[in-house]
Design a protein around this motif. Structure first.
Motif, mmCIF file in Angstrom:
data_model
loop_
_atom_site.group_PDB
_atom_site.id
_atom_site.type_symbol
_atom_site.label_atom_id
_atom_site.label_comp_id
_atom_site.label_asym_id
_atom_site.label_seq_id
_atom_site.Cartn_x
_atom_site.Cartn_y
_atom_site.Cartn_z
ATOM 1 N N PHE A 7 0.868 -1.176 0.000
ATOM 2 C CA PHE A 7 0.000 0.000 0.000
ATOM 3 C C PHE A 7 0.904 1.225 0.000
ATOM 4 O O PHE A 7 1.829 1.310 0.820
ATOM 5 C CB PHE A 7 -0.856 0.058 1.273
ATOM 6 C CG PHE A 7 -1.690 -1.172 1.531
ATOM 7 C CD1 PHE A 7 -2.469 -1.737 0.531
ATOM 8 C CD2 PHE A 7 -1.719 -1.750 2.799
ATOM 9 C CE1 PHE A 7 -3.254 -2.857 0.783
ATOM 10 C CE2 PHE A 7 -2.497 -2.872 3.064
ATOM 11 C CZ PHE A 7 -3.262 -3.422 2.055
ATOM 12 N N GLY A 39 -1.911 -1.779 -6.226
ATOM 13 C CA GLY A 39 -3.087 -1.180 -6.852
ATOM 14 C C GLY A 39 -3.049 -0.976 -8.358
ATOM 15 O O GLY A 39 -4.018 -0.494 -8.942
ATOM 16 N N ALA A 41 -1.316 1.023 -10.422
ATOM 17 C CA ALA A 41 -1.134 2.335 -11.062
ATOM 18 C C ALA A 41 0.321 2.580 -11.456
ATOM 19 O O ALA A 41 1.242 2.039 -10.847
ATOM 20 C CB ALA A 41 -1.592 3.434 -10.117
ATOM 21 N N MET A 46 3.307 4.443 -5.996
ATOM 22 C CA MET A 46 2.851 3.131 -6.488
ATOM 23 C C MET A 46 3.622 2.749 -7.752
ATOM 24 O O MET A 46 4.106 1.625 -7.891
ATOM 25 C CB MET A 46 1.355 3.171 -6.820
ATOM 26 C CG MET A 46 0.438 3.451 -5.641
ATOM 27 S SD MET A 46 -1.285 3.660 -6.165
ATOM 28 C CE MET A 46 -1.722 1.985 -6.600
ATOM 29 N N LEU A 68 -10.709 2.919 -12.595
ATOM 30 C CA LEU A 68 -9.382 3.553 -12.531
ATOM 31 C C LEU A 68 -8.459 3.121 -13.675
ATOM 32 O O LEU A 68 -7.278 3.464 -13.686
ATOM 33 C CB LEU A 68 -8.707 3.217 -11.195
ATOM 34 C CG LEU A 68 -9.181 3.971 -9.958
ATOM 35 C CD1 LEU A 68 -8.507 3.430 -8.701
ATOM 36 C CD2 LEU A 68 -8.906 5.459 -10.092
ATOM 37 N N VAL A 73 -3.568 6.282 -15.651
ATOM 38 C CA VAL A 73 -3.340 5.658 -14.349
ATOM 39 C C VAL A 73 -2.735 4.255 -14.466
ATOM 40 O O VAL A 73 -1.743 3.939 -13.812
ATOM 41 C CB VAL A 73 -4.666 5.585 -13.553
ATOM 42 C CG1 VAL A 73 -4.468 4.819 -12.257
ATOM 43 C CG2 VAL A 73 -5.201 6.982 -13.259
ATOM 44 N N ARG A 90 -11.640 -5.438 -5.198
ATOM 45 C CA ARG A 90 -10.207 -5.264 -5.373
ATOM 46 C C ARG A 90 -9.445 -5.465 -4.060
ATOM 47 O O ARG A 90 -8.436 -6.155 -3.988
ATOM 48 C CB ARG A 90 -9.975 -3.858 -5.930
ATOM 49 C CG ARG A 90 -8.551 -3.512 -6.004
ATOM 50 C CD ARG A 90 -8.231 -2.320 -5.199
ATOM 51 N NE ARG A 90 -7.172 -1.622 -5.917
ATOM 52 C CZ ARG A 90 -7.004 -0.348 -5.886
ATOM 53 N NH1 ARG A 90 -7.825 0.404 -5.223
ATOM 54 N NH2 ARG A 90 -6.012 0.189 -6.524
ATOM 55 N N MET A 94 -6.600 -8.202 -3.033
ATOM 56 C CA MET A 94 -5.279 -7.798 -2.534
ATOM 57 C C MET A 94 -4.980 -8.488 -1.206
ATOM 58 O O MET A 94 -3.826 -8.815 -0.911
ATOM 59 C CB MET A 94 -5.207 -6.268 -2.374
ATOM 60 C CG MET A 94 -5.128 -5.523 -3.695
ATOM 61 S SD MET A 94 -5.231 -3.726 -3.491
ATOM 62 C CE MET A 94 -3.515 -3.292 -3.233
ATOM 63 N N GLY A 106 2.138 7.445 2.209
ATOM 64 C CA GLY A 106 0.994 7.673 1.331
ATOM 65 C C GLY A 106 -0.008 8.600 1.981
ATOM 66 O O GLY A 106 0.277 9.220 3.022
ATOM 67 N N GLY A 109 -5.815 6.997 1.122
ATOM 68 C CA GLY A 109 -6.043 5.641 0.600
ATOM 69 C C GLY A 109 -5.106 4.646 1.255
ATOM 70 O O GLY A 109 -5.512 3.535 1.652
ATOM 71 N N THR A 110 -3.857 5.051 1.415
ATOM 72 C CA THR A 110 -2.843 4.176 2.010
ATOM 73 C C THR A 110 -3.194 3.870 3.461
ATOM 74 O O THR A 110 -3.130 2.714 3.902
ATOM 75 C CB THR A 110 -1.463 4.871 1.932
ATOM 76 O OG1 THR A 110 -1.197 5.136 0.555
ATOM 77 C CG2 THR A 110 -0.376 4.014 2.522
ATOM 78 N N GLU A 113 -6.139 1.497 3.806
ATOM 79 C CA GLU A 113 -5.765 0.103 3.518
ATOM 80 C C GLU A 113 -4.967 -0.507 4.674
ATOM 81 O O GLU A 113 -5.187 -1.653 5.063
ATOM 82 C CB GLU A 113 -4.946 0.062 2.220
ATOM 83 C CG GLU A 113 -5.788 0.397 1.001
ATOM 84 C CD GLU A 113 -4.980 0.645 -0.272
ATOM 85 O OE1 GLU A 113 -5.505 0.410 -1.360
ATOM 86 O OE2 GLU A 113 -3.815 1.095 -0.183
HETATM 87 P P1 AMP Z 1 -3.456 7.511 -1.493
HETATM 88 O O1 AMP Z 1 -2.550 7.142 -0.351
HETATM 89 O O2 AMP Z 1 -4.647 8.291 -1.067
HETATM 90 O O3 AMP Z 1 -2.720 8.115 -2.639
HETATM 91 O O4 AMP Z 1 -4.059 6.129 -2.028
HETATM 92 C C1 AMP Z 1 -3.190 5.120 -2.438
HETATM 93 C C2 AMP Z 1 -3.737 3.760 -2.184
HETATM 94 O O5 AMP Z 1 -5.113 3.711 -2.598
HETATM 95 C C3 AMP Z 1 -2.978 2.718 -3.013
HETATM 96 O O6 AMP Z 1 -2.323 1.750 -2.172
HETATM 97 C C4 AMP Z 1 -4.018 2.106 -3.916
HETATM 98 O O7 AMP Z 1 -4.319 0.773 -3.559
HETATM 99 C C5 AMP Z 1 -5.256 2.989 -3.797
HETATM 100 N N1 AMP Z 1 -5.329 3.972 -4.906
HETATM 101 C C6 AMP Z 1 -5.554 5.286 -4.766
HETATM 102 N N2 AMP Z 1 -5.555 5.931 -5.950
HETATM 103 C C7 AMP Z 1 -5.332 5.003 -6.884
HETATM 104 C C8 AMP Z 1 -5.215 5.039 -8.303
HETATM 105 N N3 AMP Z 1 -5.324 6.160 -8.994
HETATM 106 N N4 AMP Z 1 -4.973 3.877 -8.947
HETATM 107 C C9 AMP Z 1 -4.885 2.749 -8.258
HETATM 108 N N5 AMP Z 1 -4.982 2.650 -6.928
HETATM 109 C C10 AMP Z 1 -5.196 3.759 -6.243
#
Ligand code: AMP
Length: 192
Positions: A7, A39, A41, A46, A68, A73, A90, A94, A106, A109-110, A113
């Protein structure tokens, strides 16, 4: 450990140390023949982890929800791409495909997770090691906040031990390999 779910941020940090360590983690996984599950991307930290894997002939599996999968992406160089209908599907994949979790720096989202993996562990729904690569002390304040939860008796000290923290990749893997799961009662006041 054969498969690790990572993550990390979908944004790229302005801190070179975080970017380099994301790439180095990918390289480390490839050298150890451990598949990366993440994820899917190509953007942000990531993308750096995946590039570190793929530049060293490793296996990178992206699990990404349909909404996505735009060209901007999706990392198109991946060994395997699994497209899911929903975010929930998803996340389930994972979780199911891995032997352990690693969290890099992160955003929301990180953290979501990471804390889901921790919550499921404290409820006994899985017994996989959960690591944080504390690059450049990124998570120091969050770890202090977790201590505040313990001080306030909202978190059991033994549940904090579910979180394995290191600032080096080598040591993090050592600790995750040594992780011995133990049954942890969730509720503070029950003698389970
Ligand atoms: P963040 O920390 O908010 O940037 O979110 C990152 C986490 O959320 C990653 O570990 C992904 O699993 C998921 N995630 C967020 N945005 C995306 C994206 N554009 N494409 C794929 N996964 C994403």
């Amino acid at each position: 450990m054969k498969n690790i779910t990572v993550f990390c941020g979908s944004s790229i940090s302005n801190n070179e140390v975080l970017i380099n360590q994301a790439y180095e983690l990918g390289k480390f996984l490839a050298k150890r023949n451990i598949a990366l599950i993440y994820g899917g991307a190509k953007i942000g930290l990531m993308g750096k982890v995946a590039d570190g894997v793929l530049d060293h002939a490793g296996e990178a599996i992206g699990i990404i929800p349909k909404f996505l999968t735009s060209k901007e992406v999706l990392h198109e160089g991946l060994s395997r791409i699994i497209v899911t209908e929903t975010m929930h599907e998803r996340k389930e994949k994972m979780h199911n495909l891995c032997d352990g979790f690693i969290t890099l720096p992160g955003g929301f989202g990180t953290l979501e997770e990471l804390f889901e993996a921790l919550t499921w562990s404290q409820l006994g729904l899985h017994q996989k090691p959960i690591g944080i690569l504390n690059s450049n002390g990124f998570y120091n304040d969050m770890l202090k906040f977790i201590d505040q939860m313990i001080t306030s008796e909202l978190l059991k000290p033994s549940n904090k031990e579910l979180l394995i923290v290191s600032d080096t990749i080598q040591d993090l893997f050592q600790q995750m390999g040594d992780f011995v799961p133990h049954p942890v009662p969730k509720w503070m006041n029950k003698n389970l």
